[in-house]
Scaffold this motif. Structure first.
Motif, PDB file in Angstrom:
ATOM      1  N   TYR A 232       0.521  -1.200  -0.147  1.00 60.57           N
ATOM      2  CA  TYR A 232      -0.145   0.295   0.003  1.00 60.57           C
ATOM      3  C   TYR A 232       0.820   1.470   0.018  1.00 60.57           C
ATOM      4  O   TYR A 232       1.025   2.154  -0.633  1.00 60.57           O
ATOM      5  CB  TYR A 232      -1.042  -0.163   1.080  1.00 60.57           C
ATOM      6  N   ARG A 261      -5.482  -1.702  -2.817  1.00 62.29           N
ATOM      7  CA  ARG A 261      -5.771  -1.245  -2.206  1.00 62.29           C
ATOM      8  C   ARG A 261      -5.676   0.274  -2.398  1.00 62.29           C
ATOM      9  O   ARG A 261      -6.539   1.510  -2.438  1.00 62.29           O
ATOM     10  CB  ARG A 261      -5.777  -0.976  -0.951  1.00 62.29           C
ATOM     11  N   TRP A 264      -7.379   1.423  -5.945  1.00 60.73           N
ATOM     12  CA  TRP A 264      -8.446   2.326  -5.521  1.00 60.73           C
ATOM     13  C   TRP A 264      -8.967   3.816  -5.027  1.00 60.73           C
ATOM     14  O   TRP A 264      -9.955   4.438  -5.597  1.00 60.73           O
ATOM     15  CB  TRP A 264      -9.438   1.194  -4.510  1.00 60.73           C
ATOM     16  N   GLU A 265      -8.476   3.670  -3.730  1.00 62.22           N
ATOM     17  CA  GLU A 265      -8.496   4.808  -2.935  1.00 62.22           C
ATOM     18  C   GLU A 265      -8.196   6.536  -4.069  1.00 62.22           C
ATOM     19  O   GLU A 265      -8.599   7.886  -3.515  1.00 62.22           O
ATOM     20  CB  GLU A 265      -7.638   5.659  -1.148  1.00 62.22           C
ATOM     21  N   ARG A 266      -7.024   5.831  -4.871  1.00 62.03           N
ATOM     22  CA  ARG A 266      -6.932   7.412  -5.771  1.00 62.03           C
ATOM     23  C   ARG A 266      -8.052   7.290  -6.961  1.00 62.03           C
ATOM     24  O   ARG A 266      -7.052   8.274  -7.819  1.00 62.03           O
ATOM     25  CB  ARG A 266      -5.850   7.416  -6.275  1.00 62.03           C
TER      26      ARG A 266
END
Length: 359
Positions: A232, A261, A264-266
């Motif tokens: 991450y 993860r 996906w967050e970005r």
């Protein structure tokens, strides 16, 4: 009040009497040594079951001048590969009449492995399996320092020339890189593992050589420590670097979990924006969103082969090194690279994120 006598533990002679055979025949069945007729063996096994007889491992070891235990020196047992290997080795060892003693190698290199083997030697193991990164020179130094301890190495270069049960790490890396290149990716980044690890060096070299053969090179690189959290953080580092990439090679599936993860967050879609390739094919890889394309390594098979190699050494037999072949497992985390329009959108998003990060 009447005292109840303690129940007597059944002996080998009790089994012999129950089966109607000699004690020597029971011993041959229990120790797996010498010829015994199938019908006789069945009678002995029936008697063992009826009496709930448990062979005296210590006495058997003393008779052979061995402890009937082997050691497994490995890196962090919580990681996928060491845990899979330990399970397979324990099962194979148990079937052969050996117990397994596991010790953790704290760190990398000669000093860390030497410390672990000394701990195993104090436990009087008959031999050891070493799943820790060593250079060829360090592997030979281990055999010199422990001349009376048969060892099989599991994480050394194939050229090391020591007893080994190994994985073809470079081939696995080439399979992953070739897959991205064949899909049309030309901007490929990577997340590799701690420097000094033989697997890290082989996988990185495999990626770089495969790209170089097509006139390409890695556009960005970050390192992790095999854990999801480090994958991450490494992906965040790659995204913050501002260098665009459409393909991401990750040195193991656990770091790939963290990479997915972070992407996906970005707001980075996998695989529409970035294709991700892992390594190992853990049990969870097929259940991720999206399911992870990865390089499968058969760790249970490797563990069984490693024990078979050590078992042969303990019997005084020669056993050539074995090299297990990985395979590519294609799932939904890889696709052709995005077209120009989508790349323009992603470039704008990267610029916005960089500005937000600075503020």
């Amino acid at each position: 009040m009447t005292d109840h006598p303690e129940r007597r533990v059944p002996t080998l002679m009790d089994v012999a009497d129950r089966a109607g055979v000699s004690a020597q025949t029971v011993s041959r069945v229990v120790n797996g040594q010498g010829p015994v007729a199938a019908r006789t063996r069945a009678r002995v096994m029936d008697a063992i079951g009826e009496l709930n007889y448990v062979p005296n491992r210590l006495a058997r070891g003393l008779a052979r001048q061995r402890s009937l235990s082997i050691g497994f020196a490995t890196n962090d047992i919580s990681l996928h590969a060491p845990s899979q290997l330990a399970s397979a080795i324990e099962g194979a060892a148990r079937q052969a009449g050996y117990s397994l003693i596991v010790t953790i190698v704290a760190g990398y290199g000669l000093a860390a492995v030497t410390h672990a083997l000394r701990a195993l030697r104090e436990r009087q193991v008959d031999g050891a399996l070493i799943n820790a990164s060593l250079s060829p020179g360090d592997a030979h130094e281990i055999t010199a320092r422990f001349p009376d301890l048969p060892c099989v190495f599991m994480d050394v270069p194939p050229s090391a020339g020591v007893p080994g049960a190994l994985l073809d790490q470079a081939l696995g890396a080439r399979l992953g890189a070739d897959h991205l290149l064949n899909l049309g990716h030309t901007r490929v980044a990577c997340i590799d593992a701690p420097q000094g690890a033989v697997a890290e060096q082989a996988r990185l070299r495999g990626w770089e050589d495969t790209l170089a053969a097509r006139g390409l090179s890695l556009v960005a690189r970050a390192a992790g420590d095999w854990s999801p959290a480090s994958g991450y953080a490494a992906t965040q580092t790659l995204l913050a670097g501002g260098v665009p990439f459409t393909g991401l090679l990750v040195a193991n599936d656990q770091m790939a979990v963290g990479a997915l993860r972070a992407l996906w967050e970005r707001g980075v879609n996998v695989p529409a924006d970035v294709s991700v390739v892992g390594y190992d094919d853990t049990a969870e890889s097929a259940l991720l969103t999206p399911p992870l394309t990865t390089v499968r390594q058969d760790f249970p098979l490797l563990g069984r082969r490693a024990f078979a190699h050590l078992h042969a050494l303990l019997r005084g037999e020669t056993h050539p090194p074995t090299l297990s072949t990985p395979e590519l497992v294609v799932r939904a985390s890889t696709a052709p690279p995005p077209g120009p329009e989508r790349q323009d959108v992603q470039a704008a998003l990267r610029t916005l994120m960089a500005a937000l990060t600075r503020s």
